[in-house]
Design an enzyme around this catalytic site. Structure first.
Site, PDB file in Angstrom:
ATOM      1  CG  HIS A  23      -0.730  -0.244   2.489  1.00  0.00           C
ATOM      2  ND1 HIS A  23       0.248   0.441   3.139  1.00  0.00           N
ATOM      3  CD2 HIS A  23      -1.256  -1.100   3.403  1.00  0.00           C
ATOM      4  CE1 HIS A  23       0.311   0.026   4.385  1.00  0.00           C
ATOM      5  NE2 HIS A  23      -0.570  -0.913   4.570  1.00  0.00           N
ATOM      6  CG  HIS A  77      -3.782  -6.725  12.307  1.00  0.00           C
ATOM      7  ND1 HIS A  77      -4.718  -5.725  12.383  1.00  0.00           N
ATOM      8  CD2 HIS A  77      -2.782  -6.245  11.516  1.00  0.00           C
ATOM      9  CE1 HIS A  77      -4.302  -4.689  11.660  1.00  0.00           C
ATOM     10  NE2 HIS A  77      -3.139  -4.988  11.121  1.00  0.00           N
ATOM     11  CD  GLU A  79      -3.201  -3.476   7.103  1.00  0.00           C
ATOM     12  OE1 GLU A  79      -2.581  -3.355   8.178  1.00  0.00           O
ATOM     13  OE2 GLU A  79      -3.026  -2.718   6.116  1.00  0.00           O
ATOM     14  CG  ASP A  81      -1.016  -7.600   6.012  1.00  0.00           C
ATOM     15  OD1 ASP A  81      -2.080  -7.163   6.485  1.00  0.00           O
ATOM     16  OD2 ASP A  81       0.096  -7.267   6.461  1.00  0.00           O
ATOM     17  CG  HIS A 143      -0.969  -0.724  12.252  1.00  0.00           C
ATOM     18  ND1 HIS A 143      -1.189  -0.154  11.027  1.00  0.00           N
ATOM     19  CD2 HIS A 143      -1.063  -2.058  12.043  1.00  0.00           C
ATOM     20  CE1 HIS A 143      -1.348  -1.090  10.108  1.00  0.00           C
ATOM     21  NE2 HIS A 143      -1.277  -2.263  10.705  1.00  0.00           N
ATOM     22  CG  ASP A 162       0.941  -5.523  11.389  1.00  0.00           C
ATOM     23  OD1 ASP A 162       1.368  -6.465  10.706  1.00  0.00           O
ATOM     24  OD2 ASP A 162      -0.072  -4.876  11.092  1.00  0.00           O
ATOM     25  CE1 TYR A 192       5.530  -3.935   8.830  1.00  0.00           C
ATOM     26  CE2 TYR A 192       5.326  -3.152  11.085  1.00  0.00           C
ATOM     27  CZ  TYR A 192       4.801  -3.819   9.993  1.00  0.00           C
ATOM     28  OH  TYR A 192       3.542  -4.360  10.063  1.00  0.00           O
ATOM     29  CG  HIS A 225       4.681  -8.230   8.205  1.00  0.00           C
ATOM     30  ND1 HIS A 225       4.162  -8.712   7.027  1.00  0.00           N
ATOM     31  CD2 HIS A 225       3.718  -7.444   8.737  1.00  0.00           C
ATOM     32  CE1 HIS A 225       2.932  -8.237   6.865  1.00  0.00           C
ATOM     33  NE2 HIS A 225       2.644  -7.472   7.885  1.00  0.00           N
TER      34      HIS A 225
END
Ligand code: FEO
Length: 395
Positions: A23, A77, A79, A81, A143, A162, A192, A225
């Protein structure tokens, strides 16, 4: 191949070798989506992967156990991904429960419109898997509102979502396996943090207090990640410094230019910063990616933003950068504007408006020249660069 963290706990995620744009964030080294499998009486999967990587994840799971034997899924989370793989995984596994935070349930429901067997957990909620226990820790706005972390209590493993992550595709899974890997891993961790977590420093410090209050200690931190930390002390200390917005005697000159006039000023300012002994960097906004510049912004004490006036406004890349910077809520920095113009000269004023909106300390009201800087103006810019460095950095 799945990778064992400790006997009975496995990394079963996916490696996205060719990802270069997350993104808008330049992921020059790719990324991973980390999912974890815990083998206990209740076999548990923590997080999934991006939708298109589900076959890769399930193949790794299958090397350890038949995926249909998974009883619980924990979604730290929403999101995509990490949750994009949930619909296919839930359909295949048919778990007894899908654990998530209250905002996680809302977010997953909005994303996937599925009637999954959700069980909402809060900070301190515990889940017995058999010999092991999971403790949940809500981390709202670290986040996203739904974000949470999951702690494997007896083994002191934090599945940190994350938090503490970095975008890096590699065949290694642990931080201690990559001492010399270029680009160096701490830099990816910093990038990051700067691009994803910088606005949330106060919340990170609060989380550290909460961790201390709960008496949690971590032998392993396993983020969603990048690499898994078997020696998490260094990354926890790095996060503490970044969260406290500690800065170095570092100054960045960030600019774009049409016919090199603003660039001539940028060079003069950079020379002045160096004259004063600052760690100076010059970034042309069409040659450095804004996500890379942000890595440097994180611990810089002084920012000089330059733009020509184009059609009574800012040069588009400067406007874009200021929008991105403002969203990341930089703290503890001084800043000033500079630029060149032909007739109307709005750029410095427009940059100043943005710097004021960010509540940055104004190092100077701004420096601008008409058309092309003459030698006296370049000398003045150089002297001003040295002055603002001395006044605003601990040199
Ligand atoms: Fe890696 Fe917020 O997703």
């Amino acid at each position: 191949m799945p990778v064992e963290l400790i006997p009975g706990v496995y990394w079963v995620g996916a490696i996205d070798w060719t990802l270069r744009d997350f993104h808008g964030y330049l992921t020059e080294a790719g990324s991973t989506y980390n999912a974890y499998l815990i083998l206990d009486d209740k076999i548990t999967l923590i997080d999934t992967v991006k939708k298109e990587f589900v076959p890769e994840m399930l193949a790794r799971v299958a090397e350890v156990v038949n995926p249909e034997k998974i009883t619980y899924i924990v979604s730290n989370h929403v999101e995509m991904d990490h949750s994009g793989g949930l619909p296919e995984t839930v359909a295949r596994v048919k778990p007894e429960k899908v654990f998530c935070s209250p905002a996680g349930k809302e977010g997953l429901s909005r994303h996937y419109k599925q009637d999954w067997p959700f069980e909402v957990v809060k900070t301190g909620s515990e889940l017995s898997l058999g010999k092991w226990t999971l403790t949940f820790l809500e981390t709202p706005m670290l986040h996203w509102p739904d974000s949470m972390m999951t702690y494997l209590k007896e083994e002191q493993i934090l599945f940190s979502s994350d938090g503490f992550g970095a975008h890096l595709a590699s065949s290694e899974r642990f931080d201690d396996q990559l001492p010399d890997y270029p680009p160096d891993y701490p830099h990816q961790v910093k990038k990051y943090y700067a691009n994803i977590l910088m606005p949330f420093g106060a919340l990170i410090l609060r989380l550290y207090d909460q961790i201390a209050k709960l008496g949690l200690t971590f032998k392993i931190i396993a983020p969603d990640h990048g690499l898994i930390y078997r020696n998490p002390a260094w990354v926890m200390e790095a996060y503490r410094k970044w969260a406290a917005a500690e800065v170095e005697p570092k100054a960045l000159v960030i600019y774009d230019t049409m016919w090199h006039s603003t660039e001539m000023l940028a060079e003069a300012f950079t020379q002045g910063l160096m004259d004063a002994g600052a760690d100076a960097q010059m970034h042309h906004l069409r040659r450095s990616h804004y996500s890379d510049i942000m890595t440097e912004v994180l611990d810089a004490g002084l920012l000089l933003l330059g733009s020509p006036t184009l059609n009574n406004g800012l040069f588009p890349t400067v406007a874009e950068f200021l929008t991105y910077l403002k969203g990341l809520k930089p703290r503890n920095k001084a800043a000033m504007a500079f630029g060149s113009y032909g007739w109307s000269g709005q750029a410095v004023k427009l940059i100043n408006q943005e710097l004021e909106a960010m509540k940055l300390k104004m190092a100077h009201p701004g420096f601008q020249v008409k058309y092309i800087p003459d030698p006296e103006e370049l000398t003045a810019a150089r002297a001003l660069g040295a002055q603002v460095a001395r006044e605003n950095l601990k040199l």
